[in-house]
Design a protein around this motif. Structure first.
Motif, PDB file in Angstrom:
ATOM      1  N   THR A  59       0.792  -1.198   0.011  1.00 40.67           N
ATOM      2  CA  THR A  59       0.033   0.074   0.004  1.00 40.67           C
ATOM      3  C   THR A  59       0.674   1.266   0.007  1.00 40.67           C
ATOM      4  N   ASN A  60       0.517   2.176  -1.002  1.00 42.90           N
ATOM      5  CA  ASN A  60       1.355   3.353  -1.301  1.00 42.90           C
ATOM      6  C   ASN A  60       0.539   4.616  -0.795  1.00 42.90           C
ATOM      7  N   GLY A  61       1.288   5.652  -0.505  1.00 38.49           N
ATOM      8  CA  GLY A  61       0.837   7.029  -0.347  1.00 38.49           C
ATOM      9  C   GLY A  61       1.821   8.018  -0.205  1.00 38.49           C
ATOM     10  N   SER A  62       1.870   9.109  -0.746  1.00 35.75           N
ATOM     11  CA  SER A  62       2.843   9.871  -0.725  1.00 35.75           C
ATOM     12  C   SER A  62       2.788  10.849   0.726  1.00 35.75           C
ATOM     13  N   THR A  63       3.925  11.485   1.025  1.00 32.38           N
ATOM     14  CA  THR A  63       3.777  12.435   2.262  1.00 32.38           C
ATOM     15  C   THR A  63       4.115  13.716   1.809  1.00 32.38           C
ATOM     16  N   ILE A  64       3.914  13.732   0.340  1.00 32.94           N
ATOM     17  CA  ILE A  64       4.186  15.192  -0.310  1.00 32.94           C
ATOM     18  C   ILE A  64       2.691  15.791  -0.455  1.00 32.94           C
ATOM     19  N   GLU A  65       2.668  17.092  -0.435  1.00 28.15           N
ATOM     20  CA  GLU A  65       1.245  17.669  -0.337  1.00 28.15           C
ATOM     21  C   GLU A  65       0.960  18.017  -1.809  1.00 28.15           C
ATOM     22  N   GLU A  66      -0.303  17.878  -1.991  1.00 27.41           N
ATOM     23  CA  GLU A  66      -0.961  18.269  -3.438  1.00 27.41           C
ATOM     24  C   GLU A  66      -0.286  19.825  -3.658  1.00 27.41           C
ATOM     25  N   ARG A  67       0.151  20.097  -4.778  1.00 27.60           N
ATOM     26  CA  ARG A  67       0.673  21.532  -5.237  1.00 27.60           C
ATOM     27  C   ARG A  67      -0.369  22.454  -4.994  1.00 27.60           C
ATOM     28  N   ASN A  68      -1.403  22.148  -5.492  1.00 28.36           N
ATOM     29  CA  ASN A  68      -2.566  23.525  -5.279  1.00 28.36           C
ATOM     30  C   ASN A  68      -3.468  23.357  -4.216  1.00 28.36           C
ATOM     31  N   ASN A  69      -3.267  22.159  -3.140  1.00 17.30           N
ATOM     32  CA  ASN A  69      -3.948  22.229  -1.937  1.00 17.30           C
ATOM     33  C   ASN A  69      -3.087  21.649  -0.847  1.00 17.30           C
ATOM     34  N   LYS A  70      -2.613  22.355  -0.029  1.00 11.98           N
ATOM     35  CA  LYS A  70      -1.608  21.997   1.096  1.00 11.98           C
ATOM     36  C   LYS A  70      -2.280  21.061   2.183  1.00 11.98           C
ATOM     37  N   SER A  71      -3.415  21.047   2.172  1.00  6.06           N
ATOM     38  CA  SER A  71      -4.191  20.388   3.125  1.00  6.06           C
ATOM     39  C   SER A  71      -4.190  18.889   2.708  1.00  6.06           C
ATOM     40  N   VAL A  72      -3.896  18.479   1.551  1.00  2.94           N
ATOM     41  CA  VAL A  72      -4.222  17.209   1.083  1.00  2.94           C
ATOM     42  C   VAL A  72      -2.945  16.631   0.715  1.00  2.94           C
ATOM     43  N   LEU A  73      -2.545  15.358   1.083  1.00  5.89           N
ATOM     44  CA  LEU A  73      -1.346  14.734   0.646  1.00  5.89           C
ATOM     45  C   LEU A  73      -1.760  13.968  -0.768  1.00  5.89           C
ATOM     46  N   VAL A  74      -1.044  13.664  -1.489  1.00  8.35           N
ATOM     47  CA  VAL A  74      -0.793  13.368  -2.951  1.00  8.35           C
ATOM     48  C   VAL A  74      -1.083  11.614  -2.540  1.00  8.35           C
ATOM     49  N   GLN A  75      -2.193  11.341  -3.208  1.00  7.70           N
ATOM     50  CA  GLN A  75      -2.466   9.742  -3.264  1.00  7.70           C
ATOM     51  C   GLN A  75      -1.953   8.987  -4.388  1.00  7.70           C
ATOM     52  N   GLU A  76      -1.646   7.435  -3.898  1.00  4.78           N
ATOM     53  CA  GLU A  76      -1.148   6.843  -4.901  1.00  4.78           C
ATOM     54  C   GLU A  76      -1.582   5.334  -4.985  1.00  4.78           C
ATOM     55  N   PRO A  77      -1.455   4.766  -5.957  1.00  7.08           N
ATOM     56  CA  PRO A  77      -2.047   3.289  -6.300  1.00  7.08           C
ATOM     57  C   PRO A  77      -1.577   2.198  -5.131  1.00  7.08           C
ATOM     58  N   ILE A  78      -2.434   1.291  -5.288  1.00 11.79           N
ATOM     59  CA  ILE A  78      -1.850  -0.016  -4.430  1.00 11.79           C
ATOM     60  C   ILE A  78      -1.170  -0.952  -5.445  1.00 11.79           C
ATOM     61  N   PHE A  79      -0.077  -1.454  -5.171  1.00 13.31           N
ATOM     62  CA  PHE A  79       0.714  -2.092  -5.922  1.00 13.31           C
ATOM     63  C   PHE A  79       0.123  -3.699  -5.531  1.00 13.31           C
ATOM     64  N   LEU A  80       0.126  -4.538  -6.704  1.00 12.01           N
ATOM     65  CA  LEU A  80      -0.189  -5.894  -6.447  1.00 12.01           C
ATOM     66  C   LEU A  80       0.966  -6.630  -7.368  1.00 12.01           C
ATOM     67  N   PHE A  81       1.874  -7.370  -6.795  1.00  9.35           N
ATOM     68  CA  PHE A  81       2.825  -7.917  -7.566  1.00  9.35           C
ATOM     69  C   PHE A  81       2.706  -9.570  -7.915  1.00  9.35           C
ATOM     70  N   TRP A  82       2.421 -10.027  -8.804  1.00 11.01           N
ATOM     71  CA  TRP A  82       2.171 -11.358  -9.265  1.00 11.01           C
ATOM     72  C   TRP A  82       3.509 -12.047  -9.461  1.00 11.01           C
ATOM     73  N   ASN A  83       3.827 -13.221  -8.815  1.00  7.85           N
ATOM     74  CA  ASN A  83       5.016 -13.906  -8.742  1.00  7.85           C
ATOM     75  C   ASN A  83       4.712 -14.791 -10.164  1.00  7.85           C
ATOM     76  N   ALA A  84       5.543 -14.663 -11.385  1.00 12.30           N
ATOM     77  CA  ALA A  84       5.523 -15.492 -12.519  1.00 12.30           C
ATOM     78  C   ALA A  84       6.448 -16.381 -12.468  1.00 12.30           C
ATOM     79  N   GLY A  85       7.294 -16.711 -11.296  1.00 15.92           N
ATOM     80  CA  GLY A  85       8.329 -17.860 -11.203  1.00 15.92           C
ATOM     81  C   GLY A  85       9.531 -17.438 -10.987  1.00 15.92           C
ATOM     82  N   LYS A  86      10.147 -16.437 -12.000  1.00 19.74           N
ATOM     83  CA  LYS A  86      11.550 -16.203 -12.007  1.00 19.74           C
ATOM     84  C   LYS A  86      11.250 -14.526 -11.553  1.00 19.74           C
ATOM     85  N   ILE A  87      10.208 -13.833 -12.044  1.00 18.57           N
ATOM     86  CA  ILE A  87      10.119 -12.515 -11.882  1.00 18.57           C
ATOM     87  C   ILE A  87       8.732 -12.070 -11.440  1.00 18.57           C
ATOM     88  N   PHE A  88       8.428 -10.570 -11.151  1.00 20.51           N
ATOM     89  CA  PHE A  88       7.096 -10.374 -10.652  1.00 20.51           C
ATOM     90  C   PHE A  88       6.684  -9.311 -11.593  1.00 20.51           C
TER      91      PHE A  88
END
Length: 599
Positions: A433-462
């Motif tokens: 789970t991700n989430g920035s600690t940097i504030e939105e450029r135009n709204n300092k009361s809100v942090l930049v939001q980020e996607p959830i990562f889901l890494f699927w194991n394909a055997g040798k790589i994700f």
């Protein structure tokens, strides 16, 4: 005039601290790169690191993993952090989430950590009601009921960070430990899923800003000991006072009130369990004080395979620490700092941590824990693969790019994580789970939001497959805590996330697969089970996990291990290596659920 001089003096001190830390971080980073280069760690054909986005997308689209977000329909309705954001570091750091079974009914209940509102506002428990208190949801056959007030675990006066379910007094009932910005809480289970707060009498009411915590019987005396991470000493500062972003590689300056470099680190605490419901603080005596570390999370796990629980500590803008347990024969356990020697003195901003054996992917199963660590912006995550040198010395090498987990994480801030087999094919996948600690450029009361990562194991790589995993992955969040559990009892792994200033997410696994699973439960006192090594053999596949050794970020996974069996209908063999050195072995175990007790 006097006041202006005082303010100027404080600014000078802060700037000196910031530049000193930046310089030290640069030196450490250069040293780490130099060491990695000399070891030829990840210096295979460099062209292998340059992945084709189209090829990756085509492979990722084959992932069967699917989730549905079910929090509201299953009865979990709350919001983290009432009131407007106040631009202070403690508000942006929490909070965690934990699964456990304190009512002993066989399913996983959920504890969600919260806090009462902005640090610099007049909000308090009296004028906001119960909006900011922690929440405890009882699981009734997959439907959740809020029993916080009845259970007595709301901690309305606390500023919540993390939580863990633990039977600290060996009475057979799970208690709850909560870390706070301020005094921590220990809620003792009375046997009927109601709790009494006993942190002060137990001696674990740490008054500092505590974050992560770890439990384990480090001295093998039959009870669980506790390690508590403390972060920084907050001194109120003007959010409009800025630190230069030039050396941080960012587009804009960071408010000093949000920059951990601006504040001094706090020493950690090591509580040795006396066996009578009280603890003794022994961080200095054990060598684990970590006074220069801005600590966020820790684990107890037998990292070198000698049967004794070691300690790994994630630090932010200060080097991580690996403390090796020197073993028995001493009244107070003693640890040696082997961070530099083992290659784990990582100077990046480390948050979440997971433990598993990824040796199969590299063709080298050594039976020792590997470490997956989430990092801050522009630092990419790490996957430290363990190995023993020619002389038997423990060493780690970061394989994050070889496994194709590195580049995708450079632009995000990673927090909680789970190393779990989501499609039950016998290979561990990774959720972050991700989430920035940097504030939105135009709204300092809100942090930049980020996607959830889901890494699927394909055997040798994700492959990062969140684009195909369901509607919840189409959105972005200020994710923090993450904890895994099969909350609906259907044999696959579900995931819960706590969202900073948002609603918790309950992601129910809806992967369509004919693969079978084996859920392993340990029926043993906490001091035997915590940190136990569990090996499952299934044909040529050898899966290894460590019981309750991964703490994610401020969070606690359910006390179970779910092993994918693929098309097999049974596991050939299970070996449990208990924390006291004894073993239990079972053979020809049918798919489903199995409870293992000490022999």
């Amino acid at each position: 005039m006097k006041r202006r001089k005082k303010k100027l003096k404080r600014k000078t001190k802060v700037w000196l601290s910031i530049w000193g830390t930046i310089a030290a971080t640069g030196i450490f980073t250069f040293g780490a790169i130099k060491v990695a280069s000399n070891r030829n760690t990840d210096l295979a054909d460099s062209s292998e690191k340059v992945t084709s986005h189209m090829e990756n997308s085509a492979a990722a689209a084959k992932s069967p993993i699917r989730f549905a977000e079910v929090s509201e329909s299953f009865g979990i309705q709350m919001r983290h952090g009432p009131g407007n954001r106040g631009r202070n570091l403690p508000e942006d750091t929490g909070s965690g989430i934990a699964w456990g079974d304190p009512d002993n009914d066989g399913d996983w209940d959920l504890y969600v950590v919260n806090y009462p509102g902005p640090l610099n506002s007049q909000l308090n428990a009296e004028n906001q009601g119960d909006m900011g208190m922690n929440r405890f949801y009882r699981n009734d056959n997959g439907q959740f009921t809020d029993i916080t007030e009845k259970a007595g675990v709301g901690d309305l006066d606390g500023f919540g960070m993390g939580a863990s379910f633990v039977d600290y007094n060996n009475d057979g009932d799970m208690d709850i430990y909560v870390t706070n910005y301020g005094p921590n809480r220990l809620f003792q289970n009375q046997g009927d899923c109601t709790f009494v707060e006993v942190s002060k009498s137990a001696g674990v009411d740490n008054p500092l800003w505590s974050t992560g915590s770890a439990w384990g019987d480090v001295d093998r005396d039959g009870d669980l000991d506790l390690y508590v991470c403390n972060y920084v000493e907050i001194i109120p500062s003007d959010p409009d006072m800025l630190a230069s972003a030039e050396e941080e590689g960012l587009d804009e300056d960071i408010p000093i009130s949000l920059n951990p470099n601006s504040f001094d680190p706090q020493p950690n605490a090591f509580y040795l369990n006396n066996g009578d419901g009280t603890f003794q603080e022994v961080s200095v005596e054990t060598g684990t004080l970590n006074p220069e570390g801005r600590s966020l999370e820790a684990i107890f796990c037998d990292l070198d395979g000698d049967g004794w629980l070691d300690l790994y500590v994630n630090n932010d803008v200060s080097t991580n620490k690996l403390f090796l347990n020197l073993g028995g024969g001493m009244e107070t356990p003693l640890f040696a700092d082997l961070s530099t020697q083992t290659g784990t003195a990582d100077p990046r901003g480390s948050m979440g941590i997971g433990v598993a054996e990824f040796g199969e992917m590299a063709g080298n199963i050594d039976g020792l824990p590997d470490l997956f660590i989430t990092h801050w912006l522009a630092q990419e995550n790490a996957l430290y693969q363990s190995l023993k040198g020619p002389s038997g010395d423990l060493e780690y090498r970061d394989k994050i790019q070889i496994f194709r987990l590195g580049e995708v994480s450079i632009g995000t801030v990673g927090w909680g994580t789970g190393l779990v087999d989501l499609d039950l094919d016998g290979q561990l996948d990774i959720v972050v789970t991700n989430g920035s600690t940097i504030e939105e450029r135009n709204n300092k009361s809100v942090l930049v939001q980020e996607p959830i990562f889901l890494f699927w194991n394909a055997g040798k790589i994700f492959h990062e497959v969140s684009d195909w995993a369901g509607k919840a992955f189409e959105n972005k969040y200020s994710g923090r805590g993450l904890a895994a559990a099969d909350f609906d009892g259907d044999g696959d792994v579900d995931v819960a996330l706590n969202v900073n200033r948002g609603a918790p997410l309950i992601l129910r696994n809806e992967t369509e697969t004919s693969n079978q699973s084996l859920t392993v439960l340990l029926d043993a006192p906490g001091h035997l089970a915590t940190g136990a090594k569990i090996e499952v053999f299934n044909g040529e596949r050898h899966q290894i996990r460590w019981w309750l050794s991964e703490t994610s970020f401020l969070s606690g996974h359910a006390p179970e291990q779910i092993y994918g069996l693929g098309a097999a209908t049974q596991a050939d063999k299970i070996i449990v290596h208990w924390s006291d050195g004894s073993q239990t072995q079972l053979e020809n175990i049918p798919a489903g659920r199995v409870t293992v007790s000490p022999s």
